[in-house]
Write a protein that holds these residues in place. Structure first.
Motif, short mmCIF file in Angstrom:
data_model
loop_
_atom_site.label_atom_id
_atom_site.label_comp_id
_atom_site.label_asym_id
_atom_site.label_seq_id
_atom_site.Cartn_x
_atom_site.Cartn_y
_atom_site.Cartn_z
N LYS A 39 9.15 -27.54 24.12
CA LYS A 39 9.36 -26.68 22.96
C LYS A 39 8.52 -27.12 21.76
N THR A 40 8.36 -28.41 21.56
CA THR A 40 7.62 -28.90 20.39
C THR A 40 6.12 -28.68 20.52
N LYS B 59 16.54 -32.71 29.53
CA LYS B 59 16.75 -32.37 28.11
C LYS B 59 15.57 -32.87 27.28
N ILE B 60 15.14 -34.10 27.52
CA ILE B 60 14.00 -34.68 26.80
C ILE B 60 12.74 -33.87 27.07
N ASN B 61 12.51 -33.52 28.33
CA ASN B 61 11.28 -32.81 28.69
C ASN B 61 11.25 -31.38 28.16
N VAL B 62 12.37 -30.70 28.16
CA VAL B 62 12.40 -29.34 27.60
C VAL B 62 12.16 -29.40 26.09
N GLU B 63 12.72 -30.40 25.44
CA GLU B 63 12.47 -30.55 23.99
C GLU B 63 10.99 -30.82 23.74
N ARG B 64 10.37 -31.64 24.58
CA ARG B 64 8.92 -31.88 24.46
C ARG B 64 8.15 -30.58 24.64
N GLU C 183 16.48 -25.19 31.30
CA GLU C 183 17.60 -25.87 30.63
C GLU C 183 18.88 -25.81 31.46
N ILE D 83 11.98 -21.52 29.84
CA ILE D 83 12.81 -22.57 29.25
C ILE D 83 14.29 -22.26 29.43
#
Length: 172
Positions: free
Chosen positions: A108-109, A101-106, A12, A8
């Motif tokens: 991580k969740t 940014k959206i995909n890395v947040e996904r 990022e 990650i």
């Protein structure tokens, strides 16, 4: 050795690295390729966008779905040529930054476990692949295309470097 946090960390950074390399540069830097059937830096960024939309997170979701049939659809390796029409490099860089940014947040969740990393799906040409392999490939795919962009740009000065070419592996 695979580490989701280390992966990650670099995922990022890719959009910003490309932004700083390609934002507002003259057309010659983004419109050259290495010959027939090769991609320009503009094409590569378009490809990275297409992968963000159709490859990484959708395939992670397939692996984690628990469904009996976990098969990936083949990747459209020329979608960027249609999808990028009428856009500027800055448009593409912004779109890539936003999607990543959206995909890395996904990612991580998902709170992935060691058990998750061993889950599999079927790739259309590679056969059975694990989640760990897919996520590792996401990172190495970024690095591979950053290398490609650098190589294409460097080759624009292949003759201009004169005898120093013997020290410049990127030009060989």
């Amino acid at each position: 050795m695979f580490s989701i946090n280390s992966t990650i960390e670099l995922l990022e950074r890719t959009p910003n690295a490309l932004y700083h390399l390609l934002n507002a540069v003259s057309e010659k830097w983004i419109s050259q390729n290495e010959g027939e059937d090769t991609w320009t830096p503009f094409d590569v960024v378009g490809h990275l966008i297409h992968c963000e939309q159709t490859n990484w997170i959708p395939r992670i979701q397939i692996i984690l779905s628990g469904k009996e049939n976990r098969s990936f659809e083949p990747m459209d390796m020329s979608a960027q040529f249609t999808n990028s029409k009428g856009k500027t490099i800055n448009d593409l860089l912004f779109e890539f930054q936003t999607l990543r940014k959206i995909n890395v947040e996904r990612l991580k969740t998902l709170k992935l476990t060691e058990e998750d990393f061993n889950k599999t799906a079927t790739h259309p040409s590679l056969g059975k692949v694990t989640l760990e392999q897919l996520i590792s490939t996401w990172l190495v795919h970024d690095l591979d295309h950053m290398n490609q962009i650098s190589r294409v740009m460097a080759k624009q000065y292949k003759t201009e470097v004169g005898p120093w070419i013997k020290y410049l592996k990127i030009l060989k």
